[in-house]
Motif scaffolding. Structure first.
Motif, PDB file in Angstrom:
ATOM      1  N   ASP A 392       0.836  -1.196   0.000  1.00 57.95           N
ATOM      2  CA  ASP A 392       0.000   0.000   0.000  1.00 57.95           C
ATOM      3  C   ASP A 392       0.871   1.245   0.000  1.00 57.95           C
ATOM      4  OD1 ASP A 392      -2.396  -1.358  -0.015  1.00 57.95           O
ATOM      5  OD2 ASP A 392      -2.626  -1.341   2.163  1.00 57.95           O
ATOM      6  N   VAL A 393       0.555   2.170  -0.891  1.00 59.12           N
ATOM      7  CA  VAL A 393       1.300   3.419  -1.000  1.00 59.12           C
ATOM      8  C   VAL A 393       0.356   4.594  -0.807  1.00 59.12           C
ATOM      9  CG1 VAL A 393       2.562   4.924  -2.583  1.00 59.12           C
ATOM     10  CG2 VAL A 393       3.106   2.488  -2.486  1.00 59.12           C
ATOM     11  N   ASP A 394       0.737   5.510   0.049  1.00 55.81           N
ATOM     12  CA  ASP A 394       0.009   6.763   0.234  1.00 55.81           C
ATOM     13  C   ASP A 394       0.439   7.705  -0.883  1.00 55.81           C
ATOM     14  OD1 ASP A 394      -1.057   9.178   0.958  1.00 55.81           O
ATOM     15  OD2 ASP A 394      -0.171   9.225   2.972  1.00 55.81           O
ATOM     16  N   LEU A 395      -0.451   7.971  -1.825  1.00 57.51           N
ATOM     17  CA  LEU A 395      -0.085   8.784  -2.986  1.00 57.51           C
ATOM     18  C   LEU A 395       0.274  10.220  -2.615  1.00 57.51           C
ATOM     19  CD1 LEU A 395      -2.711   7.566  -5.624  1.00 57.51           C
ATOM     20  CD2 LEU A 395      -0.320   6.869  -5.369  1.00 57.51           C
ATOM     21  N   ALA A 412      -2.726   3.611  -3.314  1.00 55.95           N
ATOM     22  CA  ALA A 412      -2.521   2.644  -4.383  1.00 55.95           C
ATOM     23  C   ALA A 412      -2.086   1.323  -3.760  1.00 55.95           C
ATOM     24  CB  ALA A 412      -1.466   3.133  -5.367  1.00 55.95           C
ATOM     25  N   ARG A 413      -2.779   0.261  -4.119  1.00 49.00           N
ATOM     26  CA  ARG A 413      -2.465  -1.071  -3.588  1.00 49.00           C
ATOM     27  C   ARG A 413      -2.043  -2.007  -4.717  1.00 49.00           C
ATOM     28  NH1 ARG A 413      -6.368  -4.063   0.561  1.00 49.00           N
ATOM     29  NH2 ARG A 413      -5.124  -2.682   1.914  1.00 49.00           N
ATOM     30  N   ALA A 414      -0.927  -2.696  -4.521  1.00 49.88           N
ATOM     31  CA  ALA A 414      -0.514  -3.779  -5.404  1.00 49.88           C
ATOM     32  C   ALA A 414      -0.656  -5.089  -4.641  1.00 49.88           C
ATOM     33  CB  ALA A 414       0.923  -3.590  -5.869  1.00 49.88           C
ATOM     34  N   VAL A 415      -1.249  -6.075  -5.277  1.00 51.82           N
ATOM     35  CA  VAL A 415      -1.393  -7.406  -4.695  1.00 51.82           C
ATOM     36  C   VAL A 415      -0.370  -8.308  -5.371  1.00 51.82           C
ATOM     37  CG1 VAL A 415      -2.948  -9.350  -4.319  1.00 51.82           C
ATOM     38  CG2 VAL A 415      -3.847  -7.010  -4.285  1.00 51.82           C
TER      39      VAL A 415
END
Length: 478
Positions: A392-395, A412-415
């Motif tokens: 999870d990234v805080d944009l 933004a979340r990458a799985v």
């Protein structure tokens, strides 16, 4: 009655039907499209294009107000009249003349009327003048009739003349108040648009907003709707609906509980799902059930019928225009290959099959903020048995976000599939994130290893630096 013969008959002239026919014609087949309404279909006149045109002004105003140097120049809110006029231009005043010209230029014949299957490879068309025409396909028939709004069995609802997405996107007189039933994409987008027009919007949701998305995305859209003045009611449903001179009356219930209160509004919009347009298609003449979704394989061929294809919404694989057009290109190629007696895997540039519908479907929800997602959510990946790591990234912490807007917020979340070192899903939430979705789609579809993504350097200062933040969080390659 003598039948006119073509290699391919396509029922439905939306973007999906157009692409099936065009691809087949490019490969040397003859094709005819049967259409009872407008050439260009739902997307062009009552869905994607008009809805996004209605949503764009509020998005542009929000963007301008978030930039200190531009904010003082913004005066007032959305100009409703100008917005509706822009919508009218976008849909060509509901004229399909240019689309008809395109068909002719592409070498595709058009028959206006309602087409019904009449046994194998035969379509009978009821013409507007009361006459009939019979078409026979030498190779294939492709059903591209799409889907329609589902009307739930709420007492009194049908008699209250409810809006569906068609009435909402083609609105000429904006109501002072609007009740929306549903919590999906259409419900949330139309709530966003009508709230920007000054309409008092009440959104009635049986469970959660956008239930198939990541929970943090649901929360962000819920907060955005409420900031826009939408009254969002979760965990409620319409128990009955009626209409009189005062407007539409919606009695609320919740499960087995008694009716609790009544809401009165000028109009009611039903956005509770979709049903296939197959009820009056003649499916019974070939042993299929009228009104059913048509089950297909990855070549879009209907199971048990080697001459029949179902492409787009009607097969229920992915109810999105871009996925339907993707399927259409595959189906058109497959039909042409099989018409020449070939096998799909023998085609010159590889297998022509629609595999992206399984795990790599991209979608944008044009709310404030936007949601852009592709592939699996965390829950979906875990359900599939994948060993998951979530990034999870805080944009707002990215330099490009600071230049984009004052107080930019987003996540933004990458799985990640840990065992394979691949991103299998991504969800971006924030202002204007839609244009960043294709990069994530390429990473998911192309199965690009995270170790390789270190060499795909994002430009500075752009919000696309989130890719670097994802990689830093995951850890440097060995």
């Amino acid at each position: 009655m003598d039948a006119e013969e073509y290699d391919l008959i396509v029922i439905g002239a939306g973007p999906v039907g157009e692409n099936v026919a065009d691809r087949a014609v490019q490969d040397g087949l003859s094709a005819v499209i049967v259409e009872a309404e407008l050439v260009g279909g739902e997307c062009s006149y009552w869905a994607c294009m008009p809805s996004k045109t209605l949503l764009r002004p509020t998005s542009a105003l929000r963007a301008a107000r978030a930039v200190p140097g531009a904010a003082p120049a913004v005066r007032g809110g959305v100009d409703v009249g100008a917005t509706l006029a822009s919508r009218d231009r976008m849909v060509h005043e509901w004229s399909d003349a240019s689309q008809v010209d395109w068909l002719a230029g592409a070498g595709i014949d058009l028959v206006r009327g309602h087409g019904r299957l009449e046994g194998e490879r035969t379509v009978r068309v009821a013409l507007p003048d009361g006459g009939e025409k019979v078409l026979r396909a030498r190779v294939a028939v492709a059903v591209c009739t799409g889907s329609a709004a589902l009307l739930p069995p709420v007492p009194g609802l049908a008699e209250a003349s409810p809006w569906t997405s068609r009435e909402a996107t083609s609105v000429q007189d904006v109501p002072a108040s609007l009740v929306i039933l549903g919590g999906g994409v259409v419900a949330c987008e139309m709530a966003t648009a009508f709230a920007s027009f000054g309409t008092a919007v009440t959104l009635l949701v049986r469970s959660r907003l956008l239930a198939e998305t990541e929970p943090f995305a649901q929360d962000a859209v819920l907060a955005g709707l409420r900031r826009a003045g939408v009254e969002v009611r979760l965990g409620v449903e319409a128990a009955s609906v009626s209409r009189d001179d005062l407007g539409v009356h919606v009695e609320l219930g919740a499960g087995e509980r008694e009716v609790r209160e009544e809401i009165v509004a000028d109009e009611i919009l039903v956005a509770t799902g979709r049903v296939p347009r197959t009820q009056d298609l003649g499916l019974e003449t070939i042993g299929l059930e009228p009104g059913s979704w048509l089950e297909v394989d990855d070549t879009l061929r209907v199971r048990g019928h080697d001459w029949l294809y179902a492409v787009g919404d009607v097969n229920h694989r992915a109810l999105l225009t871009h996925q339907g057009k993707y399927q259409a290109r595959a189906a058109g190629d497959v039909i042409a290959v099989r018409a020449r007696g070939g096998e799909v895997d023998d085609a010159p540039w590889g297998a022509h099959v629609a595999t992206a519908d399984h795990r790599a479907v991209p979608q944008v929800v044009f709310t404030e903020p936007q949601i852009a997602a592709v592939g699996l959510t965390q829950a979906g990946a875990e359900k599939a048995g994948i060993t998951v790591r979530v990034l999870d990234v805080d944009l707002s912490a990215i330099a490009g976000a600071a230049t984009h807007a004052d107080g930019y917020a987003g996540t933004a979340r990458a799985v990640v599939d840990v065992d394979r070192g691949l991103i299998v899903g991504a969800t971006l939430v924030g202002d204007d994130v839609a244009e960043m979705l294709q990069a994530a789609t390429i990473a998911v579809v192309g199965e690009v290893p995270l170790t390789r993504l270190w060499h795909a350097v994002p430009a500075y200062p752009t919000i696309s630096e989130l890719w670097l933040r994802w990689l830093e969080q995951y850890g440097r390659p060995a």
